[in-house]
Scaffold this active site. Structure first.
Site, mmCIF file in Angstrom:
data_model
loop_
_atom_site.group_PDB
_atom_site.id
_atom_site.type_symbol
_atom_site.label_atom_id
_atom_site.label_comp_id
_atom_site.label_asym_id
_atom_site.label_seq_id
_atom_site.Cartn_x
_atom_site.Cartn_y
_atom_site.Cartn_z
ATOM 1 N N ASN A 244 -31.430 33.704 34.649
ATOM 2 C CA ASN A 244 -31.065 33.531 36.058
ATOM 3 C C ASN A 244 -29.674 34.141 36.248
ATOM 4 O OD1 ASN A 244 -30.493 32.733 38.636
ATOM 5 N ND2 ASN A 244 -30.448 30.528 38.201
ATOM 6 N N TRP A 245 -29.672 35.341 36.802
ATOM 7 C CA TRP A 245 -28.384 36.047 36.975
ATOM 8 C C TRP A 245 -27.578 35.501 38.147
ATOM 9 C CZ3 TRP A 245 -29.990 41.961 36.436
ATOM 10 C CH2 TRP A 245 -30.420 42.196 35.116
ATOM 11 N N LYS A 246 -28.207 34.665 38.954
ATOM 12 C CA LYS A 246 -27.541 34.093 40.136
ATOM 13 C C LYS A 246 -26.934 35.206 41.005
ATOM 14 C CE LYS A 246 -26.965 29.818 37.655
ATOM 15 N NZ LYS A 246 -26.263 28.562 37.504
ATOM 16 N N HIS B 135 -34.153 25.728 42.657
ATOM 17 C CA HIS B 135 -32.999 25.625 41.756
ATOM 18 C C HIS B 135 -31.981 24.651 42.358
ATOM 19 C CE1 HIS B 135 -29.372 26.645 39.559
ATOM 20 N NE2 HIS B 135 -30.179 27.088 38.607
ATOM 21 N N GLU C 89 -34.041 21.068 34.643
ATOM 22 C CA GLU C 89 -32.631 21.462 34.585
ATOM 23 C C GLU C 89 -31.766 20.308 35.083
ATOM 24 O OE1 GLU C 89 -31.958 25.886 34.495
ATOM 25 O OE2 GLU C 89 -32.087 25.381 36.600
ATOM 26 N N SER D 49 -26.924 24.897 29.945
ATOM 27 C CA SER D 49 -26.043 25.110 28.780
ATOM 28 C C SER D 49 -26.801 25.575 27.537
ATOM 29 C CB SER D 49 -25.233 23.847 28.453
ATOM 30 O OG SER D 49 -24.335 23.568 29.494
ATOM 31 N N GLY E 290 -28.644 30.486 32.415
ATOM 32 C CA GLY E 290 -27.751 30.985 33.447
ATOM 33 C C GLY E 290 -26.650 31.833 32.833
ATOM 34 N N GLY E 291 -25.502 31.220 32.585
ATOM 35 C CA GLY E 291 -24.313 31.945 32.126
ATOM 36 C C GLY E 291 -24.575 32.893 30.960
HETATM 37 C C1 PEP Z 1 -28.969 27.442 35.577
HETATM 38 O O1 PEP Z 1 -28.134 27.294 36.463
HETATM 39 O O2 PEP Z 1 -30.162 27.665 35.862
HETATM 40 C C2 PEP Z 1 -28.546 27.377 34.179
HETATM 41 C C3 PEP Z 1 -29.445 27.122 33.270
HETATM 42 O O3 PEP Z 1 -27.214 27.610 33.938
HETATM 43 P P1 PEP Z 1 -26.433 27.577 32.535
HETATM 44 O O4 PEP Z 1 -27.325 28.178 31.479
HETATM 45 O O5 PEP Z 1 -25.210 28.418 32.782
HETATM 46 O O6 PEP Z 1 -26.108 26.147 32.250
#
Ligand code: PEP
Length: 274
Positions: A21-23, A107, A179, A230, A251-252
């Site tokens: 998820n590149w947001k 999301h 999530e 995370s 995400g990140g």
């Molecule tokens: C997300 O926001 O979908 C997510 C999984 O973020 P992160 O991996 O950065 O916690």
């Protein structure tokens, strides 16, 4: 119906999946670099991945994916209707036109910033399936809900609302991503950690049981259940060892090709077929 009986009958064993998820991050240069490096790296990795990109990246990213069977394009959201006067939104049809196969729905950032919930998310799940996109329905409790001991009741409500009236042929038309908001690295008030193995087991057994009750074993066992929040290269093995977790949503760590590929490699280590 119990989890034990599902296990005895063969139980839950869908194919693995890793979703990026590149947001709202990056620019054309980064998107093209990521798409190029991920597609190249995936030739060695035995799983499938989805790149859920900003809509502005569809054209650039899809040009790298056309013949790639392991890497698919996804949207981060779709409108619940097919077309019309919905300024700023994109339709399932538009996603498909760029070769997209998936879309995130619900999301936590859409829930928080755009007040999406309940019936609306149910309509989006149905619209995606009707149009032939696989919805990756995201759900999860906030820190406050967790601290008040409401995790399972909140998840039950979110999942049941989203799946009301949803008809599945095989189960492969749907992905669910748990999530917990408190685990998403960029959330306000994030604990910055993934759930413990015990917390994951409790939630995923519960969600699988909801699916069993709703769809029966032959369909429920094909619905992919993902974990997101995370996820990193060094914790993915522990997460994926849960028998009900078919993959992860990232995400990140999806904004760097090497960390995303390391996570996909970890997912691919789960004994399973692509
Ligand atoms: C997300 O926001 O979908 C997510 C999984 O973020 P992160 O991996 O950065 O916690």
């Amino acid at each position: 119906m119990t989890i034990i009986s599902a296990k005895k009958e063969g139980g839950y064993m869908p194919k693995t999946l890793t979703v990026a998820n590149w947001k709202m991050n990056g620019n054309r240069k980064l998107w093209k670099e990521l798409a190029r490096e991920v597609t190249a790296g995936m030739s060695e990795i035995n799983t499938k991945v989805v790149l859920a990109t900003p809509a502005a990246a569809f054209a650039d990213v899809s040009s790298f994916l056309s013949e790639h069977s392991k890497v698919s394009l996804g949207a981060q959201d779709i409108h619940q209707q097919s077309s019309g006067a919905h300024t700023g939104d994109i339709s399932a049809e538009m996603v498909k036109d760029f070769g997209g196969k998936y879309t995130l729905v619900g999301h936590s950032e859409r829930r928080l910033e755009h007040h999406e919930k309940g019936f609306l998310l149910n309509d989006k799940v149905k619209q995606a399936i009707k149009e032939g996109l696989v919805p990756i329905f995201c759900f999860g409790e906030s820190l406050g809900q967790k601290e008040n001991g409401r995790t399972l009741s909140v998840l039950e409500e979110q999942v049941n609302e989203a799946l009301e009236g949803v008809v599945l042929k095989t189960g492969e038309e749907l992905v669910l991503a748990y999530e917990p908001v408190w685990a998403i690295s960029s959330s306000a008030g994030s604990l910055g950690r993934e759930p413990s193995e015990g917390e994951l087991s409790e939630v995923f057994e519960f969600i699988y049981k909801l699916l069993l009750e709703r769809f029966g074993e032959s369909v429920a066992s094909n619905v992919k259940l993902l974990y997101g929040g995370s996820v990193k290269a060094d914790n993915v093995a522990k997460i994926i060892s849960n028998r009900y977790i078919a993959g992860v949503l990232v995400g990140g760590a999806s904004l760097k090709a090497d960390s995303f590929l390391a996570i996909a490699r970890g997912v691919a280590s789960k004994p399973n077929e692509v």
